[in-house]
Design an enzyme around this catalytic site. Structure first.
Site, PDB file in Angstrom:
ATOM      1  N   HIS A 147       0.960  -1.183   0.075  1.00  0.00           N
ATOM      2  CA  HIS A 147      -0.034  -0.016   0.025  1.00  0.00           C
ATOM      3  C   HIS A 147       0.793   1.299   0.102  1.00  0.00           C
ATOM      4  O   HIS A 147       0.699   2.059  -0.741  1.00  0.00           O
ATOM      5  CB  HIS A 147      -0.732  -0.010   1.042  1.00  0.00           C
ATOM      6  CG  HIS A 147      -1.840  -1.159   1.403  1.00  0.00           C
ATOM      7  ND1 HIS A 147      -1.635  -2.180   2.400  1.00  0.00           N
ATOM      8  CD2 HIS A 147      -2.914  -1.449   0.860  1.00  0.00           C
ATOM      9  CE1 HIS A 147      -2.616  -2.874   2.406  1.00  0.00           C
ATOM     10  NE2 HIS A 147      -3.648  -2.492   1.216  1.00  0.00           N
ATOM     11  N   ASP A 171      -3.779  -7.740  -7.089  1.00  0.00           N
ATOM     12  CA  ASP A 171      -5.296  -8.137  -7.502  1.00  0.00           C
ATOM     13  C   ASP A 171      -5.445  -7.831  -8.742  1.00  0.00           C
ATOM     14  O   ASP A 171      -6.173  -7.084  -9.245  1.00  0.00           O
ATOM     15  CB  ASP A 171      -6.084  -7.361  -6.375  1.00  0.00           C
ATOM     16  CG  ASP A 171      -5.629  -7.538  -5.028  1.00  0.00           C
ATOM     17  OD1 ASP A 171      -6.228  -8.740  -4.691  1.00  0.00           O
ATOM     18  OD2 ASP A 171      -5.689  -6.714  -4.272  1.00  0.00           O
TER      19      ASP A 171
HETATM   20  O1  PAF Z   1      -7.936  -4.193  -2.889  1.00  0.00           O
HETATM   21  C1  PAF Z   1      -8.503  -3.793  -1.933  1.00  0.00           C
HETATM   22  O2  PAF Z   1      -7.893  -3.513  -0.825  1.00  0.00           O
HETATM   23  C2  PAF Z   1      -9.918  -3.670  -1.976  1.00  0.00           C
HETATM   24  O3  PAF Z   1     -10.563  -4.689  -2.647  1.00  0.00           O
HETATM   25  C3  PAF Z   1     -10.474  -2.375  -2.371  1.00  0.00           C
HETATM   26  C4  PAF Z   1      -9.919  -1.796  -3.575  1.00  0.00           C
HETATM   27  C5  PAF Z   1      -9.983  -1.213  -1.404  1.00  0.00           C
HETATM   28  C6  PAF Z   1     -12.140  -2.255  -2.250  1.00  0.00           C
HETATM   29  O4  PAF Z   1     -12.365  -2.648  -0.955  1.00  0.00           O
END
Ligand code: PAF
Length: 561
Positions: free
Chosen positions: A302, A417
């Site tokens: 992140h 993802d």
């Molecule tokens: O990837 C994630 O953490 C979640 O799927 C997101 C994009 C924040 C949506 O809740």
């Protein structure tokens, strides 16, 4: 420290302690009886549990918490009766003029090498049912050389939790350090001066100033190397290590944030209205806005997205929302880590300006009945097939809501993802949302494991087995680069998973844009894998660049003249 209880608050009746009976012959009862006698007070005891303590003006119950009520019941009403527990309220002593006195001190078992406990100058929390009882507790404390301070009953549990973190948890940590040092042939005695100096520094400077070491310095490579060795040598401690790494990062980030950096402060908002109001001023000033949507429990993956957003936009918003509608398994939703305070500090340290952390009913008000559903092959395969399409309905709905609420110029998603990215791009294109979707690369631990908020739930053995996913993807990659067919490359990946007995939900090669299966390796593809490892379902993917065969490259085959 709360205000100390001073002599002025005691009245004549309780200004002297009188005759004290100590009930309980354990470490504390024995130590306190000795210390009170040394202070010139007449002491009965230490007496056995169940003693009636007749003739005493004050009875001090030095018994385990669970035994306080019974020990108090054995005393006939009359004297002041107090206990020495930090955790227990005065409720078990309601029949008495009750008080409590909790020295902030550990009393080790007596032995030939153990000096008598010195209570001089030690702070002690005191409480009383009324001013007289409180004054008795204060006087008794002062007679022992303790420094009494008052903790209101409603704060007792928090006070005691702080004492336990400061004392008991520290011992647990030193136990881990001791075991780890032992695996390197280093005796625990070598750690003692370091621990003493650390505690002294903390006492003198406070937590933030006393913090040193690789986590505080942001030396991620060293922290990662430590993590790998700890998971090999003291695997049972990896959860503690991960939690403390995160808490230490947040502490260090908080310290950095408070420095007068001159930049704009970090704000957390909880409602869409606050969010829009905050962003309106930026928009009016012509600033570009980036959104990094997250479900919190922030890790380096992140943070790399936040940094990328910081480098390319004027204002960075990080949303922290554990979206209930995208979880197909209620147990997974319940177990999903929630670490908002650390997330806010980490987001700020990576350059975020604003955290949007709404409550569930802010995004899903009562009666909520609208779903953004991306249909077709993009959601029918892979994660959609295994988790159910409801997962992507939840993702598409919440991402759309976040994009409408923030109205960013750009939104950042992680490549790990991969299918989510395809689904989000589809929804954005179909709904005509005016936002650019950017993708940041998957961030991995040094041993290859793709970073995920769920990794903290892997025990040591599962953490080791989880490495088979990245190994399998690398095997597919290598085989493809060496000219294998798609089927053979996949087989190479399956063999790696089998080494650790990991049964994949899927291991497949797919087109990066449509996610349709790829049978012939004549162009770049994605290799994607999903597997349950212990309590955690993991996903990962890599890009496959096949060997360019002359035919695929459009060159005339050798010898065909
Ligand atoms: O990837 C994630 O953490 C979640 O799927 C997101 C994009 C924040 C949506 O809740």
């Amino acid at each position: 420290m709360p205000p100390t209880v001073d002599d002025a608050s005691s009245n004549q009746r309780v200004s002297r302690v009188g005759r004290v009976a100590v009930v309980g012959r354990g470490r504390l009862g024995t130590a306190l009886s000795g210390a009170l006698r040394a202070a010139g007070i007449t002491v009965d005891g230490p007496l056995g549990r169940g003693a009636t303590a007749d003739g005493a003006d004050v009875v001090l119950l030095a018994v385990p918490d669970a035994a306080i009520r019974a020990a108090g019941a054995a005393i006939a009403p009359g004297p002041f009766v107090g206990h020495l527990s930090g955790a227990t309220s005065l409720a078990p002593l309601t029949a008495h003029h009750a008080f409590s006195l909790h020295p902030l001190m550990t009393v080790p078992a007596q032995g030939p090498d153990v000096p008598a406990t010195d209570f001089q100058g030690v702070p002690a929390a005191v409480a009383g049912v009324d001013e007289d009882a409180l004054a008795v507790a204060g006087n008794l404390a002062r007679a022992l050389g303790l420094v009494p301070f008052e903790v209101p009953e409603e704060d007792r549990v928090a006070y005691h939790a702080a004492a336990c973190v400061a004392s008991n948890f520290l011992v647990t940590l030193e136990g881990i350090a001791e075991r780890l040092a032992g695996t390197a042939g280093v005796d625990r005695a070598a750690l003692v001066p370091l621990v003493r100096a650390t505690v002294e520094n903390w006492a003198r400077l406070g937590a933030r100033e006393a913090l040193t070491g690789p986590v505080a310095r942001g030396d991620a490579a060293t922290v990662d190397a430590h993590r790998v060795e700890i998971s090999r040598r003291v695997p049972e401690a990896i959860g503690v290590f991960d939690a403390l790494t995160q808490a230490t990062r947040a502490l260090a980030a908080g310290a950095a944030r408070e420095e007068p950096a001159g930049g704009p402060g970090m704000t957390t908002v909880r409602t869409v209205a606050e969010l829009r109001a905050t962003l309106a001023a930026h928009r009016a000033a012509g600033r570009t806005v980036a959104l990094v949507p997250t479900m919190g429990a922030l890790h380096e993956g992140h943070l790399s997205l936040i940094r990328a957003a910081r480098a390319t936009s004027d204002v960075v918003v990080v949303s922290v929302f554990v979206n209930p509608t995208q979880f197909d398994d209620p147990a997974d939703l319940a177990a999903y880590p929630r670490t908002e305070a650390a997330d806010v500090a980490l987001a700020a340290s990576a350059g975020a300006d604003l955290v949007f952390a709404p409550a569930p009913d802010e995004l899903y008000p009562t009666g909520f009945a609208t779903t953004v559903s991306v249909t077709g092959p993009v959601t029918a395969t892979l994660e959609g097939a295994h988790r159910g399409r409801g997962h992507f309905d939840g993702v598409a709905t919440v991402v759309t809501k976040l994009l409408i609420a923030v109205a960013p110029d750009v939104a950042w998603f992680g490549a790990k993802d991969a299918q989510q990215v395809v689904v989000v791009r589809r929804a954005v294109a179909d709904l005509g949302l005016p936002v650019r979707i950017e993708v940041g690369p998957t961030v991995r631990e040094p041993d290859g494991l793709a970073m995920s908020s769920r990794n903290v739930r892997l025990g040591a053995d599962d953490r080791r087995r989880a490495l088979s996913l990245s190994r399998a993807l690398r095997a597919v990659q290598d085989a493809a680069a060496a000219g294998s067919t798609a089927a053979d490359a996949r087989e190479a990946g399956l063999r790696e998973l089998a080494v650790d007995g990991v049964e994949p939900e899927y291991l497949t090669l797919a087109d990066p844009a449509t996610l349709e299966p790829v049978a012939t390796l004549d162009r770049p593809a994605l290799a994607l894998v999903a597997a349950q490892v212990g309590p955690v379902r993991l996903i990962d993917n890599v890009t496959i660049t096949p060997a360019i065969t002359p035919a695929a490259a459009g060159a005339a085959p050798t010898g065909a003249r």
